[in-house]
Design an enzyme around this catalytic site. Sequence first.
Site, PDB file in Angstrom:
ATOM      1  N   HIS A  87      31.068 -10.858  24.315  1.00  0.00           N
ATOM      2  CA  HIS A  87      31.733  -9.924  25.243  1.00  0.00           C
ATOM      3  C   HIS A  87      31.107  -8.539  25.213  1.00  0.00           C
ATOM      4  O   HIS A  87      31.510  -7.653  25.963  1.00  0.00           O
ATOM      5  CB  HIS A  87      33.211  -9.831  24.884  1.00  0.00           C
ATOM      6  CG  HIS A  87      33.417  -9.332  23.494  1.00  0.00           C
ATOM      7  ND1 HIS A  87      33.022 -10.042  22.376  1.00  0.00           N
ATOM      8  CD2 HIS A  87      33.881  -8.160  23.029  1.00  0.00           C
ATOM      9  CE1 HIS A  87      33.277  -9.322  21.294  1.00  0.00           C
ATOM     10  NE2 HIS A  87      33.790  -8.179  21.665  1.00  0.00           N
ATOM     11  N   ASP A 104      35.617  -8.186  12.939  1.00  0.00           N
ATOM     12  CA  ASP A 104      35.006  -7.128  13.733  1.00  0.00           C
ATOM     13  C   ASP A 104      34.376  -6.065  12.842  1.00  0.00           C
ATOM     14  O   ASP A 104      35.010  -5.580  11.900  1.00  0.00           O
ATOM     15  CB  ASP A 104      36.094  -6.500  14.604  1.00  0.00           C
ATOM     16  CG  ASP A 104      35.540  -5.639  15.718  1.00  0.00           C
ATOM     17  OD1 ASP A 104      35.819  -4.415  15.711  1.00  0.00           O
ATOM     18  OD2 ASP A 104      34.823  -6.176  16.565  1.00  0.00           O
ATOM     19  N   ASP A 110      40.415 -13.065  16.054  1.00  0.00           N
ATOM     20  CA  ASP A 110      39.594 -11.872  15.825  1.00  0.00           C
ATOM     21  C   ASP A 110      40.355 -10.965  14.856  1.00  0.00           C
ATOM     22  O   ASP A 110      41.529 -10.682  15.060  1.00  0.00           O
ATOM     23  CB  ASP A 110      39.361 -11.149  17.159  1.00  0.00           C
ATOM     24  CG  ASP A 110      37.939 -10.583  17.287  1.00  0.00           C
ATOM     25  OD1 ASP A 110      37.255 -10.910  18.270  1.00  0.00           O
ATOM     26  OD2 ASP A 110      37.536  -9.843  16.371  1.00  0.00           O
TER      27      ASP A 110
HETATM   28  O1  TEU Z   1      31.507  -4.408  18.406  1.00  0.00           O
HETATM   29  C1  TEU Z   1      30.805  -3.639  17.500  1.00  0.00           C
HETATM   30  C2  TEU Z   1      29.528  -3.221  18.073  1.00  0.00           C
HETATM   31  O2  TEU Z   1      28.576  -3.140  17.423  1.00  0.00           O
HETATM   32  C3  TEU Z   1      29.516  -2.963  19.480  1.00  0.00           C
HETATM   33  O3  TEU Z   1      30.235  -1.870  19.736  1.00  0.00           O
HETATM   34  C4  TEU Z   1      28.160  -2.738  19.981  1.00  0.00           C
HETATM   35  O4  TEU Z   1      27.533  -1.729  19.362  1.00  0.00           O
HETATM   36  C5  TEU Z   1      28.194  -2.387  21.368  1.00  0.00           C
HETATM   37  O5  TEU Z   1      29.165  -3.039  21.998  1.00  0.00           O
HETATM   38  C6  TEU Z   1      26.927  -2.801  21.941  1.00  0.00           C
HETATM   39  O6  TEU Z   1      27.008  -2.459  23.228  1.00  0.00           O
HETATM   40  C7  TEU Z   1      32.817  -4.767  18.016  1.00  0.00           C
HETATM   41  C8  TEU Z   1      33.453  -5.547  19.152  1.00  0.00           C
HETATM   42  O7  TEU Z   1      32.710  -6.698  19.389  1.00  0.00           O
HETATM   43  C9  TEU Z   1      33.457  -4.624  20.360  1.00  0.00           C
HETATM   44  O8  TEU Z   1      33.917  -5.284  21.511  1.00  0.00           O
HETATM   45  C10 TEU Z   1      34.351  -3.447  20.056  1.00  0.00           C
HETATM   46  O9  TEU Z   1      34.269  -2.544  21.109  1.00  0.00           O
HETATM   47  C11 TEU Z   1      33.911  -2.766  18.761  1.00  0.00           C
HETATM   48  O10 TEU Z   1      33.611  -3.662  17.709  1.00  0.00           O
HETATM   49  C12 TEU Z   1      35.041  -1.914  18.234  1.00  0.00           C
HETATM   50  O11 TEU Z   1      36.093  -2.736  17.828  1.00  0.00           O
END
Ligand code: TEU
Length: 588
Positions: A351, A216, A108
């Site tokens: 996740h 990400d 990641d």
């Molecule tokens: O997720 C980006 C994202 O769009 C999410 O935050 C989404 O909006 C939200 O989880 C929906 O419920 C990425 C990663 O996958 C996430 O786990 C991180 O929290 C986020 O970026 C920040 O790094």
Amino acid sequence: MRQAHPASGHEGAPWWTRAVVYQVWPRSFADSDGDGVGDLRGITGKLDHLADLGVDVVWLSPVYRSPQDDAGYDISDYTDVDPDFGTLADLDELIEELHARGMKLVMDLVVNHTSDEHPWFVESRSSKDSPKRDWYWWRGPREGLDAGAPGAEPTNWRSFFSGPTWELDEASGEYYLHLFSRKQPDLNWENPEVRHAVYAMMRGWLDRGVDGFRMDVVNFLSKDVDLEGALADGPVLPGSSLGDGSASYVSGPRIHEFLAEMHEQVFAGRTEKLLTVGEMPGVTVEDAARFTDPARHEVDMVFQFEHVGLDQEGSKWARRPFDLRELKASFGRWQAGLASTGWNSLYWNNHDQPRIVSRWGDDGEHRVRSATCLATLLHLHRGTPYVYQGEELGMANFPFTSADQLRDIESLNHLREQVALGRDEAEVLAEIAWVGRDNARTPVQWDAGPHAGFTTGTPWIAVNPDADQVNAAAQREDETSVLAHYRRLIALRRELPVVALGDFTMLVPDHEHLYAFTRRFDSAAGPEELLVICNVSGEQLDLADVLPRVLEAREVVLTNAPAHLGQKDPGLLPAVLGPWEARVLRMA
Ligand code: TEU
């Protein structure tokens, strides 16, 4: 280097067009040292499970050093492993063991932001004159207001984790930008020093044997800043004093330039078979065709969010009824939009999303059948499928009833904010129980023993009480299980080029419960056509009127109905689909 264009339908298309990726979220996969937290040695100890499943790539969510404010997506050292998860040697062993089994490891890449404990930010925050000040987004208070005054934040943007996206640094009287938590300050990609520091880090991991990156929120890297360095307010959100700043950071003005530069600096000239997938909230089909056009050398595929927003009204917490026709319209658009240029990723779970069998399936009476129906529907589309840990077992949402069961910053901040606004806690908890990210983050259920075989210690988050029924050990030898069906689906993609590369045609777009489509491919062995029919409901569904072509089927390639497992003669199957029944039929 790069192989034939996927859209060419040429069997020489890139390796990842035939691959299936398995996502491991390390904190909840398998614990090897009894501290209740999953770790790298725990993953290495379960590789036979992944090999048995037949997956080609493991996407490993962050294991880097991190204060774990956002479960590892807040990184304080990109070059080392967090002690919670083990050591660099443990990671090397995992890479080695995966490669020994013919599998790959994708790490990641979280470079829209770092942790506020990363030395880069500590230096940047140290003084206005710090040589790293411009590595992040620092701004003074809004014109005419004192720092700290209500509304003095430089823009009115709302963070993904509730509250404003700006945090005041009392010492300097300036604010720093954080689209996510205040412990995740955004990096300033306008600064070439930042970009090249990231590229060097990425090259380091590729040199260590890593086979690519899941990136990400990678379409957030370019912020729409004007010549004076100002960022614009966004439209005010309903029921809030804050605004939606996404127009200023979703697929910003220099994003294609940055991704092409990253490709040039990190991937160009490498001969290894690598994979890059960009997580891109808010990306459109048209954007995705540009991002994934091999001729542009940006990314191989993207994660788009259109389908996972279909049961949400505005905010993710506001639920709206799921309508299969809307899903068909969305997937149909993405299949058509990336048919000639670019490539799709295919996912139900990760996740950040609740478990699909609870969301759009039936995690009660028809848990196995609905899980395998939805899996068949997804995996037979054109694109690279992603399986999230536990999805292959049909794991369901957790029955959250109280705040002390929650761990995810997004949900906890939402609960705190809504209760402070006077809303009933139980009502907000119900929203979180339905769509909260912790649903995806309960430990993987390996067996019916203590803590589902995840740990010999006390799990950091509770195990789903259905683990005595839903677990890998119970399914491993059961040909009617969800696990067995995922094995068959993944094998099919390896066996039949039409599954990986066949043209996609949606059928019966207006039918409320039937999801049906064809895949056609002219292989060296001649034309191949599959008809895929999925009854996405708990009712019987008569096919004769709806899809008479079913009667022309020549062979049953796959079914999720235990009574018909292994049955190849379509004439022996009823022209009625049972609840959540799915069939893959050979037409030519
Ligand atoms: O997720 C980006 C994202 O769009 C999410 O935050 C989404 O909006 C939200 O989880 C929906 O419920 C990425 C990663 O996958 C996430 O786990 C991180 O929290 C986020 O970026 C920040 O790094």
